[in-house]
Write a protein that holds these residues in place. Structure first.
Motif, short mmCIF file in Angstrom:
data_model
loop_
_atom_site.label_atom_id
_atom_site.label_comp_id
_atom_site.label_asym_id
_atom_site.label_seq_id
_atom_site.Cartn_x
_atom_site.Cartn_y
_atom_site.Cartn_z
N GLY A 73 10.08 7.85 -18.18
CA GLY A 73 9.80 7.46 -19.56
C GLY A 73 9.40 6.02 -19.73
O GLY A 73 9.54 5.46 -20.82
N PHE A 74 8.87 5.39 -18.69
CA PHE A 74 8.43 4.00 -18.73
C PHE A 74 6.95 3.91 -18.39
O PHE A 74 6.36 4.84 -17.86
CB PHE A 74 9.19 3.16 -17.71
N ASP A 75 6.39 2.75 -18.67
CA ASP A 75 5.06 2.44 -18.17
C ASP A 75 5.21 2.00 -16.73
O ASP A 75 6.28 1.55 -16.30
CB ASP A 75 4.42 1.31 -18.98
N ARG A 76 4.12 2.09 -15.97
CA ARG A 76 4.16 1.65 -14.57
C ARG A 76 4.48 0.16 -14.53
O ARG A 76 3.98 -0.63 -15.32
CB ARG A 76 2.82 1.94 -13.91
N THR A 77 5.31 -0.22 -13.57
CA THR A 77 5.75 -1.61 -13.42
C THR A 77 5.86 -1.97 -11.95
O THR A 77 6.13 -1.09 -11.12
CB THR A 77 7.11 -1.81 -14.13
N PRO A 78 5.68 -3.24 -11.61
CA PRO A 78 5.84 -3.66 -10.21
C PRO A 78 7.26 -3.43 -9.69
O PRO A 78 7.48 -3.34 -8.49
CB PRO A 78 5.52 -5.15 -10.22
N PHE A 79 8.24 -3.29 -10.57
CA PHE A 79 9.62 -3.07 -10.14
C PHE A 79 9.80 -1.72 -9.46
O PHE A 79 10.77 -1.52 -8.74
CB PHE A 79 10.59 -3.21 -11.32
N GLN A 80 8.88 -0.81 -9.68
CA GLN A 80 8.97 0.49 -9.03
C GLN A 80 8.91 0.35 -7.51
O GLN A 80 9.56 1.10 -6.78
CB GLN A 80 7.86 1.42 -9.52
N PHE A 81 8.13 -0.61 -7.03
CA PHE A 81 8.05 -0.86 -5.59
C PHE A 81 9.41 -1.33 -5.08
O PHE A 81 9.86 -0.92 -4.01
CB PHE A 81 6.94 -1.89 -5.31
N GLU A 82 10.08 -2.16 -5.86
CA GLU A 82 11.41 -2.63 -5.47
C GLU A 82 12.42 -1.48 -5.49
O GLU A 82 13.28 -1.40 -4.61
CB GLU A 82 11.85 -3.76 -6.40
#
Length: 182
Positions: A73-82
């Motif tokens: 339920g979020f927009d894509r974010t660089p934190f996904q890689f983390e």
């Protein structure tokens, strides 16, 4: 999103604990001792529930980040890689906990380490659910159960093993020591 699709997506994470339970039940149906049963359950839980479940999250966040962002339920974010690599760490810890040389104390520590990350994720999911009405399949349902239960069961199994007189390690050196003490 229709109800069947939502239910399928929200319950999918439960596949890992279910496979661990089914595998451990089958493997221990003729077990000769409580200690052997606990050891088998710990290994199935560590490999499948924590190890494979976390590896699946890692691969998903790395290979299909847009799908995962939508699922939570979020927009894509660089934190996904983390998040992907935090889960890779959990997978490595799960596979280590399944080692025959892993002691109950080490397994408790691994369960606590996993719990710090996963229980923090539960708090975040619940906050998003109530504060922002995020009912996305990857924010509620199965993921909440997995994030809560996987470390809790891992800790409980290791603690039970330790209390029953076995430290969970079954190394050749330990077996020799036990034989010489008897």
């Amino acid at each position: 999103m229709d109800t069947i699709s939502y239910l399928a997506q929200t319950t999918f994470p439960m596949i890992w604990p279910m496979v661990a339970v089914i595998g451990a039940l089958i493997r221990t149906r003729h077990s000769t001792s409580r200690r052997a049963t606990l050891e088998t359950w710990q290994r199935w839980w560590a490999i499948v529930a924590l190890g494979c479940g976390s590896l699946w999250i890692t691969v998903s966040f790395v290979t299909v980040p847009d799908v995962m962002a939508t699922a939570i339920g979020f927009d894509r974010t660089p934190f996904q890689f983390e998040i992907a690599f935090a889960n890779l760490g959990l997978a490595v810890m799960g596979f280590r906990a399944a080692s025959p040389s892993a002691s109950a104390r080490e397994r408790v520590t691994i369960g606590l380490g996993a719990g710090m990350f996963l229980w923090g994720a539960v708090i975040g999911h619940v906050y998003q659910w109530f504060a922002h009405g995020d009912h996305a399949p990857g924010n509620t349902g199965g993921i909440l159960l997995c994030d809560t239960l996987i470390p809790a069961v891992m800790i409980a199994l290791a603690w039970s093993s330790q209390r029953s007189g076995g430290d969970g390690a079954s190394s050749p050196a330990r077996a020799l020591t036990e034989r010489s003490v008897r």
